[in-house]
Design a protein around this motif. Sequence first.
Motif, short mmCIF file in Angstrom:
data_model
loop_
_atom_site.label_atom_id
_atom_site.label_comp_id
_atom_site.label_asym_id
_atom_site.label_seq_id
_atom_site.Cartn_x
_atom_site.Cartn_y
_atom_site.Cartn_z
N MET A 152 0.86 -1.20 0.00
CA MET A 152 0.00 0.00 0.00
C MET A 152 0.89 1.24 0.00
O MET A 152 1.67 1.46 0.93
N GLU A 153 0.80 2.05 -1.06
CA GLU A 153 1.69 3.23 -1.08
C GLU A 153 1.21 4.27 -0.09
O GLU A 153 0.02 4.45 0.13
N MET A 154 2.14 4.93 0.54
CA MET A 154 1.78 5.93 1.55
C MET A 154 1.38 7.22 0.85
O MET A 154 2.04 7.67 -0.08
N VAL A 155 0.29 7.78 1.32
CA VAL A 155 -0.18 9.04 0.76
C VAL A 155 -0.01 10.09 1.85
O VAL A 155 -0.13 9.78 3.03
N GLY A 156 0.29 11.33 1.45
CA GLY A 156 0.51 12.40 2.43
C GLY A 156 -0.68 12.59 3.35
O GLY A 156 -1.80 12.22 3.02
N ALA A 157 -0.43 13.16 4.53
CA ALA A 157 -1.49 13.41 5.52
C ALA A 157 -2.62 14.21 4.89
O ALA A 157 -2.41 15.00 3.97
N ILE A 158 -3.83 13.99 5.40
CA ILE A 158 -5.00 14.69 4.87
C ILE A 158 -4.99 16.13 5.40
O ILE A 158 -5.00 16.34 6.60
N PRO A 159 -4.95 17.13 4.50
CA PRO A 159 -4.94 18.52 4.97
C PRO A 159 -6.30 18.93 5.52
O PRO A 159 -7.28 18.19 5.41
N ASP A 160 -6.36 20.14 6.12
CA ASP A 160 -7.61 20.56 6.76
C ASP A 160 -8.37 21.59 5.94
O ASP A 160 -9.29 22.22 6.44
N ASN A 161 -7.98 21.79 4.67
CA ASN A 161 -8.70 22.78 3.85
C ASN A 161 -8.75 22.30 2.40
O ASN A 161 -7.95 21.47 1.98
N PHE A 162 -9.73 22.83 1.64
CA PHE A 162 -9.98 22.32 0.30
C PHE A 162 -8.89 22.66 -0.72
O PHE A 162 -8.54 21.78 -1.53
N PRO A 163 -8.30 23.88 -0.73
CA PRO A 163 -7.23 24.11 -1.71
C PRO A 163 -6.08 23.10 -1.55
O PRO A 163 -5.59 22.54 -2.54
N ALA A 164 -5.67 22.85 -0.29
CA ALA A 164 -4.58 21.89 -0.06
C ALA A 164 -5.01 20.47 -0.41
O ALA A 164 -4.22 19.66 -0.88
N LEU A 165 -6.31 20.16 -0.20
CA LEU A 165 -6.82 18.83 -0.52
C LEU A 165 -6.77 18.59 -2.04
O LEU A 165 -6.40 17.52 -2.51
N VAL A 166 -7.14 19.63 -2.79
CA VAL A 166 -7.09 19.54 -4.26
C VAL A 166 -5.64 19.36 -4.73
O VAL A 166 -5.35 18.52 -5.59
N ASP A 167 -4.71 20.13 -4.13
CA ASP A 167 -3.30 20.01 -4.52
C ASP A 167 -2.75 18.63 -4.20
O ASP A 167 -2.01 18.04 -4.99
N ARG A 168 -3.13 18.10 -3.04
CA ARG A 168 -2.66 16.77 -2.64
C ARG A 168 -3.20 15.72 -3.62
O ARG A 168 -2.46 14.80 -4.04
N ALA A 169 -4.47 15.85 -4.02
CA ALA A 169 -5.06 14.88 -4.96
C ALA A 169 -4.35 14.96 -6.32
O ALA A 169 -4.08 13.93 -6.94
N SER A 170 -4.06 16.19 -6.78
CA SER A 170 -3.36 16.34 -8.08
C SER A 170 -2.01 15.66 -8.04
O SER A 170 -1.57 15.03 -9.00
N ARG A 171 -1.34 15.79 -6.89
CA ARG A 171 0.01 15.26 -6.71
C ARG A 171 0.00 13.74 -6.55
O ARG A 171 0.71 13.01 -7.23
N GLU A 172 -0.84 13.26 -5.62
CA GLU A 172 -0.78 11.84 -5.23
C GLU A 172 -1.55 10.92 -6.17
O GLU A 172 -1.22 9.77 -6.31
#
Length: 530
Positions: free
Chosen positions: A1-21
């Motif tokens: 299972m690949e590790m994904v970064g911690a879940i951020p607490d706001n939507f802009p950071a959540l969108v960036d994390r999804a684009s990245r991961e």
Amino acid sequence: MEMVGAIPDNFPALVDRASREFGSTEAISDGDVSLDFAELGQQIREAAGALVASGVKRGDRVAVWAPNSWEWVVAAMAVFRVGAVLVPVNTRFKGREAAFVLKKANVKLLFTVVGFLGNDYVSDLRDSGEKVDSIDDIVVLRGDVLEGTVSFQDFLNRNTDGDFEEAESRAAAVSGSDLGLIMFTSGTTGVPKGVMVEQGPIIRGFSHYARELGMRQGDRMLIVNPFFHAFGFNGAINPCFIHGATMLPHPIFDVPSVLQRIQDEQVTVFPGPPAIFQGLINYKNLADYDTSSLRSAVTGAASIPVETVVDMRERLGFDTVVTAYGMTETHGLVTICAADDPPDVVANTSGKALPGIELKLLDDDNQEVEQGEPGELLVKGYAVMRGYLDEPEQTAETIDEDGWMRTGDICVMDAQGYIDITDRKKDMFINGGFNTYPAEIESTMLEHPAVGQVSVIGVPDERLGEVGAAFVVPAPTGPPDLEELAVWCKKEMANYKVPRYFWLIDELPLNPSNKVLKTELRDRASALLS
């Protein structure tokens, strides 16, 4: 299972994390449009630049009034990126109802549609006779661009390098405690109230919900729940970004088209109110469709029979079926079942409190009730809303100085902390998953010249859970033609508010303080319906 970064607490950071991961994983599939998370993130960033170019400032209110679509997701997530506040508008609202919400929230820019599914919200608004002075811009996400509006593409073309950079710097400054959305819920006072909710609690609560559903990268979620509703935005768009699941927006619930989509799109996760699953289970041609891809379902917003839970597992093929309870005022979620709870627990309870949330049940004297006794549910913790927009009195009536929020729902709690909602303290009823408020329907119906007095109650309905029944006292000028009254109601209010039954009555039964005795009307209704 690949590790994904911690879940951020706001939507802009959540969108960036999804684009990245999850970059190359399909993010959304809507008709001919398919975008992966990298492409979707880029669309959102460009739309954010266009919002800056359009003069939207931090803290401004931006509304989306449109059915479920890929454009809805882009517009909404762009609003958060520029530090603005999203105001979702109920797609069933008529022009007059929408105008109230847009004015109350002081909306600066409106994203909407013309001609999509036969809706022309721009003309509805203009023909309502209400003027919304705060709106500078109307952007048409899909459909005909009427005079005085701009197409989504022309809107996106406003974005310059400078605007893009400004949007990116604003996105970096957004935090989970920022006001995220103002979600309007119809009030018992007869006008909708704006519920102010933050970004962090939505992500925190629904990441727990997504874990109970066993969501994972590459899941495919069918989203029939409207995006404007907490069950659709908080409970569907948001977990898909958290886990890298594909959003499959479905603007209208129609049994054959949903079954076809499950088969064609290999749907794995499907949230919805019980009526939706009952509709699939009861469909005569269910056996013609392959629903074997289905794995996880969450339902709530109404009571559900044990047979339905069993049928969802045996006939539709779900491995996991959980029920949950929440309200707009609690960022959409308070309690949820565990994935391994047996069918009777799933059917007869709404689960137990999320970690970090406290519950207590009070009687009419504000004393805590004994275990197993009914009481009004109060909630405390991160899930409680900030308050009602510009309604300090109503906020203070709902949330006490210690942070306990009254839900108005009566329930019982067992030794394990599982709750079973038994009644609505307020007279609200739930019609096909929509909260329906008699006071609002009554105040509209009183505008009809032949209606002297009216009282509306919810009566049981096999398909929708509950539907409205109106007891009408004729105006002095004479009784209304009930068929004509029904047609009039359909013109004046969203379809789920229109009563199914209309009965004439000489006078409404009143208690000593002159409040209508709805219990007596319920007894009369059940006699009339039997």
